[in-house]
Design a protein around this motif. Structure first.
Motif, PDB file in Angstrom:
ATOM      1  N   THR A  51       0.806  -1.213   0.000  1.00  0.00           N
ATOM      2  CA  THR A  51       0.000   0.000   0.000  1.00  0.00           C
ATOM      3  C   THR A  51       0.841   1.266   0.000  1.00  0.00           C
ATOM      4  OG1 THR A  51      -1.719  -1.203   1.218  1.00  0.00           O
ATOM      5  CG2 THR A  51      -1.895   1.189   1.157  1.00  0.00           C
ATOM      6  N   GLY A  52       1.935   1.284   0.744  1.00  0.00           N
ATOM      7  CA  GLY A  52       2.773   2.463   0.780  1.00  0.00           C
ATOM      8  C   GLY A  52       3.361   2.801  -0.584  1.00  0.00           C
ATOM      9  N   THR A  53       3.817   1.774  -1.282  1.00  0.00           N
ATOM     10  CA  THR A  53       4.345   1.978  -2.633  1.00  0.00           C
ATOM     11  C   THR A  53       3.254   2.493  -3.558  1.00  0.00           C
ATOM     12  OG1 THR A  53       5.981   0.223  -2.320  1.00  0.00           O
ATOM     13  CG2 THR A  53       5.450   0.829  -4.587  1.00  0.00           C
ATOM     14  N   ALA A  54       2.082   1.889  -3.457  1.00  0.00           N
ATOM     15  CA  ALA A  54       0.959   2.300  -4.300  1.00  0.00           C
ATOM     16  C   ALA A  54       0.586   3.756  -4.054  1.00  0.00           C
ATOM     17  CB  ALA A  54      -0.243   1.386  -4.049  1.00  0.00           C
ATOM     18  N   LEU A  55       0.535   4.162  -2.792  1.00  0.00           N
ATOM     19  CA  LEU A  55       0.190   5.549  -2.466  1.00  0.00           C
ATOM     20  C   LEU A  55       1.226   6.520  -3.027  1.00  0.00           C
ATOM     21  CD1 LEU A  55      -1.087   5.188   1.203  1.00  0.00           C
ATOM     22  CD2 LEU A  55      -2.377   6.176  -0.699  1.00  0.00           C
ATOM     23  N   GLY A  56       2.488   6.135  -2.984  1.00  0.00           N
ATOM     24  CA  GLY A  56       3.523   7.008  -3.516  1.00  0.00           C
ATOM     25  C   GLY A  56       3.320   7.302  -4.987  1.00  0.00           C
ATOM     26  N   TYR A  57       2.920   6.288  -5.752  1.00  0.00           N
ATOM     27  CA  TYR A  57       2.718   6.472  -7.184  1.00  0.00           C
ATOM     28  C   TYR A  57       1.443   7.251  -7.486  1.00  0.00           C
ATOM     29  CZ  TYR A  57       6.405   2.957  -7.813  1.00  0.00           C
ATOM     30  OH  TYR A  57       7.591   2.274  -7.799  1.00  0.00           O
ATOM     31  N   ILE A  58       0.358   6.907  -6.818  1.00  0.00           N
ATOM     32  CA  ILE A  58      -0.915   7.557  -7.136  1.00  0.00           C
ATOM     33  C   ILE A  58      -0.906   9.012  -6.679  1.00  0.00           C
ATOM     34  CG2 ILE A  58      -2.285   7.035  -5.057  1.00  0.00           C
ATOM     35  CD1 ILE A  58      -4.539   6.121  -6.970  1.00  0.00           C
ATOM     36  N   ASN A  59      -0.228   9.308  -5.584  1.00  0.00           N
ATOM     37  CA  ASN A  59      -0.171  10.686  -5.107  1.00  0.00           C
ATOM     38  C   ASN A  59       0.661  11.578  -6.023  1.00  0.00           C
ATOM     39  OD1 ASN A  59      -1.894  10.701  -2.840  1.00  0.00           O
ATOM     40  ND2 ASN A  59      -0.318   9.739  -1.553  1.00  0.00           N
ATOM     41  N   GLN A  60       1.616  11.013  -6.746  1.00  0.00           N
ATOM     42  CA  GLN A  60       2.352  11.806  -7.740  1.00  0.00           C
ATOM     43  C   GLN A  60       1.402  12.320  -8.824  1.00  0.00           C
ATOM     44  OE1 GLN A  60       6.074  10.276  -9.422  1.00  0.00           O
ATOM     45  NE2 GLN A  60       6.134   8.769  -7.764  1.00  0.00           N
ATOM     46  N   VAL A  61       0.535  11.440  -9.290  1.00  0.00           N
ATOM     47  CA  VAL A  61      -0.408  11.817 -10.343  1.00  0.00           C
ATOM     48  C   VAL A  61      -1.397  12.839  -9.815  1.00  0.00           C
ATOM     49  CG1 VAL A  61      -2.157  10.948 -11.948  1.00  0.00           C
ATOM     50  CG2 VAL A  61      -0.129   9.560 -11.444  1.00  0.00           C
ATOM     51  N   ARG A  62      -1.878  12.645  -8.604  1.00  0.00           N
ATOM     52  CA  ARG A  62      -2.861  13.545  -8.023  1.00  0.00           C
ATOM     53  C   ARG A  62      -2.250  14.921  -7.720  1.00  0.00           C
ATOM     54  NH1 ARG A  62      -7.443  11.607  -5.876  1.00  0.00           N
ATOM     55  NH2 ARG A  62      -7.297  12.893  -3.998  1.00  0.00           N
ATOM     56  N   SER A  63      -1.017  14.941  -7.277  1.00  0.00           N
ATOM     57  CA  SER A  63      -0.368  16.211  -6.963  1.00  0.00           C
ATOM     58  C   SER A  63      -0.246  17.074  -8.211  1.00  0.00           C
ATOM     59  CB  SER A  63       1.016  15.949  -6.367  1.00  0.00           C
ATOM     60  OG  SER A  63       1.691  17.164  -6.117  1.00  0.00           O
ATOM     61  N   ARG A  64       0.062  16.470  -9.341  1.00  0.00           N
ATOM     62  CA  ARG A  64       0.166  17.221 -10.588  1.00  0.00           C
ATOM     63  C   ARG A  64      -1.176  17.879 -10.932  1.00  0.00           C
ATOM     64  NH1 ARG A  64       1.291  15.450 -16.107  1.00  0.00           N
ATOM     65  NH2 ARG A  64      -0.248  13.788 -15.808  1.00  0.00           N
ATOM     66  N   ALA A  65      -2.283  17.291 -10.462  1.00  0.00           N
ATOM     67  CA  ALA A  65      -3.616  17.817 -10.725  1.00  0.00           C
ATOM     68  C   ALA A  65      -4.078  18.816  -9.664  1.00  0.00           C
ATOM     69  CB  ALA A  65      -4.613  16.669 -10.808  1.00  0.00           C
ATOM     70  N   GLY A  66      -3.186  19.185  -8.739  1.00  0.00           N
ATOM     71  CA  GLY A  66      -3.542  20.171  -7.727  1.00  0.00           C
ATOM     72  C   GLY A  66      -4.083  19.581  -6.445  1.00  0.00           C
ATOM     73  N   LEU A  67      -4.156  18.271  -6.363  1.00  0.00           N
ATOM     74  CA  LEU A  67      -4.634  17.602  -5.149  1.00  0.00           C
ATOM     75  C   LEU A  67      -3.423  17.381  -4.251  1.00  0.00           C
ATOM     76  CD1 LEU A  67      -6.925  15.265  -7.186  1.00  0.00           C
ATOM     77  CD2 LEU A  67      -7.785  16.818  -5.443  1.00  0.00           C
TER      78      LEU A  67
END
Length: 647
Positions: free
Chosen positions: A506-522
């Protein structure tokens, strides 16, 4: 328009010229026909043949106007153009009267989405055979050409398996001996897992032969092979895991269905392939972060063809004035800003999709149209209704009063008076008297919405993703050369996140998905990850990129999401963010000018949820739709082919 003639058994199209970089090989006109041994003696000539093989590889999601292999003929006999392949699944509404069948039918036929082009497979096999036998090519050229053809062959098998399940795996160019006995040419279907295994093994075999070049986009690279492997392995893993929920979607020989015991192995391969790209072994790919406005930045991913765009991995390239353009912008640009003032506005994103883009505090909410007391919510500017949301919304969808080519769209459905009376008309040119305001007043926007008025939005929204702002790109005589991205880095991150999540990392997964979300302003990272979040993130990041159908199929959610039930506004605005939220009919959001002199809200905007009048059907995905039908002509020609289940 094809620029290279098709490879045949006896002759190869040959062109004059030198070996060219990247996409220019797609634009070389044929000059003459030469024998095979001569054609395979010069890398420039071999590249021209390979160019045709690249050009012929199109799948479900294409911007071009070529006949789609996905859809049968529409009721009026027309083949489906590229834009229409996106105007389905309730993610959009088709504002073209000849396409209204998309929202009037009650489901899909078993034969939809089917492809079965073994002529193309044979041409790829012939190319590999002849390139392998060539004696006048350098070993380096030969190895790369063969690796590219193997990539195209594996990628096309991927396109087949995700639609058809197991198909015959043919890797040699079958030749008929004219004996009258065709039995040697008849091959049975492979297991579904065997086809995925072939794709994965081919990617592994060729990845180090292909260049690790981030600036190479329209030819196969190491990253393209790995991106294909990651996506294919992810599909196989999810079919194995979630196929257990639909045991009836299987065949005794596993031509359809993958044993659940194989799921973790596939997820592991998907994660490993994605991480090779993420860790830089295939080139320095990264999320596109160029423009300060995050919505403009997201839209620019699909427009920027320069070396600055290191997110695009593999694209279908187009070239203006080079014979390879598409009509996506012509078909879908806002009516009032169209280059020719003729038809436009065909693809209208739905409110269903718009409301899926969450708020910046990581919560889901419908667009506010009424307050807690049931009174209208008033907005000074139409865009205020969408403020504080995921930046990908305005990068994907052209919102009311949105900016395109330096001009604002004009979207409003009428005037609402203080007593609740609505004054509207069937077209912006049809004026009305508005008490207290004057006579001959324009009461609807030039860009709609008006029920049944084609080429204007009927949902209140236009598409922005892929829409080309270049002068002349919306003219039929010119067209657009915006690329269609087949594989990009953000999807690689999401594939890695999903595979890691399924493996319990889960930690690895969160690291990847949060990169995409951060680029979108989240910018507030997700602290926990759920399957619903995985589904949601792919929907909003990859909207109109051709993933919706196949994601719903591989997760075995299609029969639940498209359940055939009619939708109400209450259904529309509830359970946003749920993976199983049913989504059977596209809704719109219509703005109205509020006119009530003396009232402090006079001159402001209100919005209403509307189901366009053409929407009479409700999408129903049958259990037999999980795998597309194999045609009777194929079954009768080859008795070794077993038919699909539940059909």
């Amino acid at each position: 328009m094809k620029k290279i003639s098709i490879i045949t058994m006896l002759a190869i199209s040959v062109v004059a010229g030198s070996c060219r970089k990247d996409s220019s090989f797609l634009d070389v006109p044929p000059k003459q026909v030469l024998p095979t041994d001569l054609a395979f003696s010069d890398p420039a000539l071999v590249l021209s043949i390979l160019g045709d093989l690249y050009d012929r590889q199109r799948d479900f999601s294409s911007l071009d106007g070529y006949p789609s292999r996905e859809y049968p003929q529409s009721p009026n006999g027309d083949r489906e153009p590229g834009w229409r392949t996106f105007a389905d699944f309730s993610e959009a509404f088709p504002s073209e009267n000849g396409s209204s069948f998309l929202v009037q039918r009650t489901g899909w036929g078993y034969g939809e989405w089917a492809i079965w082009d073994y002529g193309y497979i044979r041409d790829l096999n012939l190319f590999i055979q002849r390139a392998t036998a060539a004696t006048k090519l350098t070993e380096g050229d030969k190895a790369r050409f063969i690796a590219e053809a193997r990539f195209l062959r594996a990628n096309y098998y991927f396109e087949m398996v995700k639609r058809m399940g197991g198909v015959p795996l043919i890797t040699d160019p079958l030749a008929y001996d004219y004996s009258g006995n065709v039995t040697p040419l008849q091959r049975p279907r492979a297991k579904e897992s065997e086809v995925y295994d072939f794709i994965i093994s081919e990617a592994e075999a060729i990845k180090s032969i292909l260049p690790a070049d981030v600036n190479q986009k329209s030819r196969a690279t190491k990253a393209a092979a790995l991106a294909m492997e990651a996506r294919a392995a992810l599909y196989a893993g999810s079919i194995a895991k979630y196929g257990a929920t639909t045991p009836q979607v299987s065949l005794p020989g596993n031509e359809v269905g993958i044993p659940s015991t194989l799921s973790n192995g596939y997820y592991t391969k998907a994660l490993a392939a994605a991480q090779e790209i993420i860790n830089g072994s295939a080139g320095s790919y990264q999320l596109y972060k160029v423009l300060p406005d995050l919505s403009d930045n997201f839209a620019a991913i699909f427009l920027d063809k320069s070396s600055v765009n290191q997110e695009a991995i593999f694209v279908e390239d187009f070239k203006a004035n080079g014979g390879k353009v598409h009509g996506f912008t012509t078909n879908d640009q806002p009516f009032s800003i169209s280059d020719e003032g003729l038809d436009a506005g065909r693809l209208n994103p739905s409110l269903n999709l718009v409301e899926a883009f969450e708020k910046l505090d990581n919560t889901y909410a419908p667009i506010a149209t009424k307050d807690a007391g049931g009174n209208p919510v008033y907005y000074t500017n139409q865009l205020d209704a969408f403020a504080g949301r995921d930046a990908r919304l305005a990068g994907t969808v052209l919102l009311p009063n949105g900016l395109f080519k330096g001009k604002r769209t004009e979207v409003f459905a009428g005037y609402q008076l203080g007593d609740g009376t609505v004054i509207s008309s069937g077209d912006a040119t049809i004026t009305q008297d508005v008490p207290g305001l004057g006579k001959n007043i324009q009461v609807v926007g030039k860009d709609g919405p008006v029920n049944g008025l084609e080429f204007r939005t009927q949902t209140g929204f236009y598409i922005r993703k892929y829409l080309d702002p270049t002068v002349g790109s919306g003219r039929r005589g010119r067209g657009s050369d915006v690329n269609f991205i087949r594989y990009r880095y953000a999807e690689v991150l999401l594939n890695a996140a999903e595979a890691a999540f399924e493996l319990g990392q889960t930690g690895t997964a969160l690291g990847y998905i949060n990169q995409v979300r951060s680029r979108a302003g989240l910018t507030t990272p997700l602290a926990a990850l759920t399957f619903d979040r995985i589904v949601h993130e792919r929907r909003v990041e990859l909207a109109f990129e051709g993933h919706t159908l196949y994601d719903m199929k591989r997760w075995r959610l299609a029969t639940r999401v498209w359940d055939g039930a009619q939708m109400s506004v209450a259904d529309l605005v509830s359970n946003i963010g749920s993976a199983t939220k049913h989504n059977t009919q596209p809704f719109g959001l219509w703005p109205y000018k509020y006119f009530n002199p003396g009232n402090p809200n006079s001159g402001k905007w209100i919005f209403k949820e509307v189901k366009p009048s053409a929407v009479t059907g409700a999408n129903r995905f049958q259990i037999g739709n999980y795998y597309s039908q194999i045609g009777d002509d194929i079954l009768s020609a080859n008795p070794k082919i077993v038919k699909q289940p539940n059909q």
